[in-house]
Structures are given as C-alpha cells and as structure tokens.
Design a protein around this motif. Structure first.
Motif, mmCIF file in Angstrom:
data_model
loop_
_atom_site.group_PDB
_atom_site.id
_atom_site.type_symbol
_atom_site.label_atom_id
_atom_site.label_comp_id
_atom_site.label_asym_id
_atom_site.label_seq_id
_atom_site.Cartn_x
_atom_site.Cartn_y
_atom_site.Cartn_z
ATOM 1 N N THR A 151 0.839 -1.202 0.000
ATOM 2 C CA THR A 151 0.000 0.000 0.000
ATOM 3 C C THR A 151 0.873 1.251 0.000
ATOM 4 O O THR A 151 0.579 2.236 -0.683
ATOM 5 C CB THR A 151 -0.929 -0.002 1.231
ATOM 6 O OG1 THR A 151 -1.780 -1.138 1.169
ATOM 7 C CG2 THR A 151 -1.775 1.266 1.280
ATOM 8 N N LEU A 152 1.964 1.190 0.771
ATOM 9 C CA LEU A 152 2.899 2.313 0.830
ATOM 10 C C LEU A 152 3.444 2.658 -0.552
ATOM 11 O O LEU A 152 3.381 3.810 -0.988
ATOM 12 C CB LEU A 152 4.050 1.972 1.779
ATOM 13 C CG LEU A 152 5.243 2.944 1.771
ATOM 14 C CD1 LEU A 152 4.868 4.236 2.485
ATOM 15 C CD2 LEU A 152 6.464 2.305 2.429
ATOM 16 N N VAL A 153 3.992 1.666 -1.261
ATOM 17 C CA VAL A 153 4.678 1.950 -2.526
ATOM 18 C C VAL A 153 3.722 2.095 -3.702
ATOM 19 O O VAL A 153 4.041 2.790 -4.683
ATOM 20 C CB VAL A 153 5.752 0.884 -2.837
ATOM 21 C CG1 VAL A 153 6.829 0.890 -1.758
ATOM 22 C CG2 VAL A 153 5.149 -0.506 -2.989
ATOM 23 N N ASN A 154 2.550 1.466 -3.618
ATOM 24 C CA ASN A 154 1.623 1.516 -4.751
ATOM 25 C C ASN A 154 0.627 2.665 -4.677
ATOM 26 O O ASN A 154 0.118 3.104 -5.717
ATOM 27 C CB ASN A 154 0.837 0.198 -4.850
ATOM 28 C CG ASN A 154 1.716 -0.976 -5.242
ATOM 29 O OD1 ASN A 154 2.714 -0.822 -5.931
ATOM 30 N ND2 ASN A 154 1.349 -2.170 -4.786
ATOM 31 N N GLU A 155 0.341 3.162 -3.468
ATOM 32 C CA GLU A 155 -0.682 4.189 -3.324
ATOM 33 C C GLU A 155 -0.181 5.459 -2.626
ATOM 34 O O GLU A 155 -0.362 6.569 -3.136
ATOM 35 C CB GLU A 155 -1.883 3.625 -2.544
ATOM 36 C CG GLU A 155 -2.547 2.434 -3.214
ATOM 37 C CD GLU A 155 -3.691 1.860 -2.408
ATOM 38 O OE1 GLU A 155 -4.379 2.651 -1.726
ATOM 39 O OE2 GLU A 155 -3.901 0.639 -2.437
ATOM 40 N N ILE A 156 0.453 5.285 -1.462
ATOM 41 C CA ILE A 156 0.771 6.451 -0.643
ATOM 42 C C ILE A 156 1.916 7.272 -1.222
ATOM 43 O O ILE A 156 1.800 8.495 -1.379
ATOM 44 C CB ILE A 156 1.072 6.007 0.804
ATOM 45 C CG1 ILE A 156 -0.209 5.482 1.453
ATOM 46 C CG2 ILE A 156 1.657 7.159 1.616
ATOM 47 C CD1 ILE A 156 -0.020 4.919 2.842
ATOM 48 N N ILE A 157 3.027 6.625 -1.531
ATOM 49 C CA ILE A 157 4.164 7.386 -2.077
ATOM 50 C C ILE A 157 3.805 8.058 -3.401
ATOM 51 O O ILE A 157 4.132 9.243 -3.597
ATOM 52 C CB ILE A 157 5.410 6.495 -2.198
ATOM 53 C CG1 ILE A 157 5.935 6.138 -0.803
ATOM 54 C CG2 ILE A 157 6.502 7.194 -3.018
ATOM 55 C CD1 ILE A 157 7.152 5.238 -0.791
ATOM 56 N N PRO A 158 3.140 7.377 -4.343
ATOM 57 C CA PRO A 158 2.742 8.098 -5.567
ATOM 58 C C PRO A 158 1.885 9.328 -5.293
ATOM 59 O O PRO A 158 2.056 10.364 -5.955
ATOM 60 C CB PRO A 158 1.960 7.032 -6.350
ATOM 61 C CG PRO A 158 2.517 5.731 -5.886
ATOM 62 C CD PRO A 158 2.819 5.942 -4.429
ATOM 63 N N ALA A 159 0.981 9.237 -4.303
ATOM 64 C CA ALA A 159 0.132 10.385 -3.974
ATOM 65 C C ALA A 159 0.965 11.539 -3.428
ATOM 66 O O ALA A 159 0.740 12.709 -3.783
ATOM 67 C CB ALA A 159 -0.928 9.971 -2.961
ATOM 68 N N ILE A 160 1.940 11.226 -2.569
ATOM 69 C CA ILE A 160 2.794 12.278 -2.010
ATOM 70 C C ILE A 160 3.663 12.891 -3.106
ATOM 71 O O ILE A 160 3.868 14.115 -3.148
ATOM 72 C CB ILE A 160 3.663 11.714 -0.865
ATOM 73 C CG1 ILE A 160 2.784 11.259 0.301
ATOM 74 C CG2 ILE A 160 4.663 12.766 -0.380
ATOM 75 C CD1 ILE A 160 3.543 10.549 1.408
ATOM 76 N N ARG A 161 4.177 12.072 -4.008
ATOM 77 C CA ARG A 161 5.022 12.579 -5.103
ATOM 78 C C ARG A 161 4.238 13.521 -6.017
ATOM 79 O O ARG A 161 4.791 14.490 -6.541
ATOM 80 C CB ARG A 161 5.608 11.409 -5.898
ATOM 81 C CG ARG A 161 6.762 10.714 -5.186
ATOM 82 C CD ARG A 161 7.066 9.372 -5.808
ATOM 83 N NE ARG A 161 7.598 9.447 -7.145
ATOM 84 C CZ ARG A 161 8.901 9.410 -7.445
ATOM 85 N NH1 ARG A 161 9.806 9.292 -6.493
ATOM 86 N NH2 ARG A 161 9.300 9.465 -8.696
ATOM 87 N N ARG A 162 2.968 13.232 -6.207
ATOM 88 C CA ARG A 162 2.147 14.138 -7.017
ATOM 89 C C ARG A 162 1.941 15.467 -6.308
ATOM 90 O O ARG A 162 1.888 16.527 -6.941
ATOM 91 C CB ARG A 162 0.788 13.491 -7.327
ATOM 92 C CG ARG A 162 0.852 12.356 -8.327
ATOM 93 C CD ARG A 162 -0.538 11.960 -8.811
ATOM 94 N NE ARG A 162 -1.363 11.424 -7.736
ATOM 95 C CZ ARG A 162 -1.429 10.133 -7.416
ATOM 96 N NH1 ARG A 162 -0.701 9.253 -8.083
ATOM 97 N NH2 ARG A 162 -2.210 9.729 -6.437
ATOM 98 N N GLU A 163 1.839 15.405 -4.985
ATOM 99 C CA GLU A 163 1.590 16.621 -4.196
ATOM 100 C C GLU A 163 2.846 17.478 -4.077
ATOM 101 O O GLU A 163 2.784 18.705 -4.106
ATOM 102 C CB GLU A 163 1.100 16.226 -2.808
ATOM 103 C CG GLU A 163 0.748 17.400 -1.929
ATOM 104 C CD GLU A 163 0.256 16.941 -0.566
ATOM 105 O OE1 GLU A 163 0.510 17.657 0.418
ATOM 106 O OE2 GLU A 163 -0.381 15.866 -0.486
#
Length: 257
Positions: A95-107
């Motif tokens: 969940t961390l690498v597939n969802e959370i980190i991508p969301a933070i990188r977009r922000e």
C-alpha cells in the motif's frame, strides 16, 4: 499464569518491582508479573557480567552510578526481543509503494519523501521498505525516498548497519529479491547490497527521550508496527504525541495489525 523460571541469585518481590519500575521509567517498557521470571533471568546476566552479588546492588548501580546510561543501553540489549524478518505484513508496504508514495510525489514532486521506521530491531523492516522503493524507482530523482530507522538496542542497530542476515530472516522473502538485493556469503548468510543501504540512516535512540528526537526531520510516513505493544497507556500516549509532532499534517502512521 506466571512462568516459573529460576535464577542463580535470590531476589524478592521488592527487587523485581524496583527494577521493573527503573526499566519502565527509562524505556516505557512495562514488564508484567507474568514475565517476572524471564525478566529477572535476563537481568541476572548483566549482574553476573558486572561481578555483582545481588539484584539490589544492581538496582543501586542503575540508579546512582555515573555510567548508568551506558548500562541501561546494555540492559536494553539484554531484555528486548529482536525477532523480525523481511517482508513481514507486506500488504502494508505494498500500500505504501503503490498508493501512498505516488500520492505524495504528485503533491510535492520536487521534495524528498522521508520515512521513519521506529523500533526497527535488526533492520529487516526498513530494508524491506527500501527494496520495494528501489523496485519502483523511488530512489531516483528529486522526490526520492530517504529512510530513517531507530531502535533502543545498540546491539540491534549495529546488526542493522552491518546488514548481514541468516536464513531465518528470509522466511517470507521471494527468491527474486534475495538475488537482486543481497550478496551471498560463504557461511550461508546474505549481505544487503550498497544500493539498498544508501537509502537508510540507522541510529540508536530512546523514543521517550523527547529532547533526543529534536535532531530528526519532519516525516511523511512513520512505521511503528511492533514497539508500542510493550508500552502501557501512558507511554503509548507520550510516543504517539512525539510521532504527531514529527509528522507533516495529513500524513501517515502505520501501526501493527
């Protein structure tokens, strides 16, 4: 039910309570009566190593000796359980690498994403996070991942820094990760490769010593999946409050299942 484990040196219930409270005040770890025998047996090893004659003498050493802080460190090595392995509870990390980190990188596409593995034992958890991040390419570019990892045990942190592990640490590891991220040693152990180590910052720290947390940055993600189960409610409150102040608003705290 209290485990019946004997010690070479005799002790009283008062000895147990004094030493239990000393450990609690230092680390937040609360030893219940059910584990009294195991606890006192492990303390006895330190008492004998210091050539002392009694638990009472050891208590006064912890309380008044000028080198008591160093002895507390050694005591943490003696009483803490460091059992862990790679890819433990891996669904959280996916969940961390597939969802959370991508969301933070977009922000925030141009800022380093900081992750803290609190209570990392011998390092399998933060190394797992690092491997999954490298697999996704999160070790590259401006929004790369940087991982901090701590434990109260100096012995555990030294093992984590060395990055050499026996087969028991790989019970849930896909052989493809073992081949890509580790180098096999002649004695059957495996060493973490430098590209994984480069993402990690290991340090020894007591989470209840707030003044020692000031050097840490503010984090996007904190993992604390195994540690606070050993704390009572008051110690949990203190540690979670520290995490709150070390997290950016609307960021993520991972706890154990």
């Amino acid at each position: 039910m209290q485990l019946q484990i004997t010690t070479q040196l005799p002790y009283t219930q008062e000895d147990f309570k004094l030493l239990r409270d000393a450990i609690y005040n230092y680390s937040g770890i609360y030893i219940s009566n059910d584990y009294q025998g195991i606890f006192m047996r492990r303390l006895e090893r330190r008492i004998l190593a210091l050539a002392m004659d009694s638990f009472n003498e050891y208590y006064y050493y912890l309380k008044y000796h000028p080198d008591n802080h160093e002895e507390y460190r050694k005591l943490m090595d003696a009483i803490t359980i460091k059992e862990t392995y790679f890819f433990r509870e891996v669904d959280q990390m996916k969940t961390l690498v597939n969802e959370i980190i991508p969301a933070i990188r977009r922000e925030k596409p141009f800022e380093t994403i900081k992750i803290w593995s609190a209570g990392c034992a011998t390092g399998e958890e933060p190394y797992t996070i690092a491997m999954l991040c490298i697999e996704k390419g999160y070790h590259l570019g401006n929004a790369r991942v940087e991982i901090f990892a701590n434990d109260i045990s100096q012995e555990a942190i030294q093992k984590a820094k060395q990055g050499v592990y026996k087969q028991t640490s790989f019970r849930s590891t896909d052989p493809a990760y073992l081949q890509r991220f580790f180098t096999a040693n002649d004695d059957g152990t495996h060493r973490v490769r430098d590209e994984v180590k480069e993402l990690l910052n290991f340090f020894c720290i007591n989470l209840l010593e707030k003044n020692r947390l000031t050097f840490l940055p503010i984090f996007d993600i904190i993992f604390c999946r195994n540690l606070i189960i050993y704390f009572d409610d008051e110690s949990k409150r203190k540690v979670i409050e520290s995490f709150y102040h070390k997290l950016y608003p609307k960021r993520y705290l991972f706890l154990g299942h």
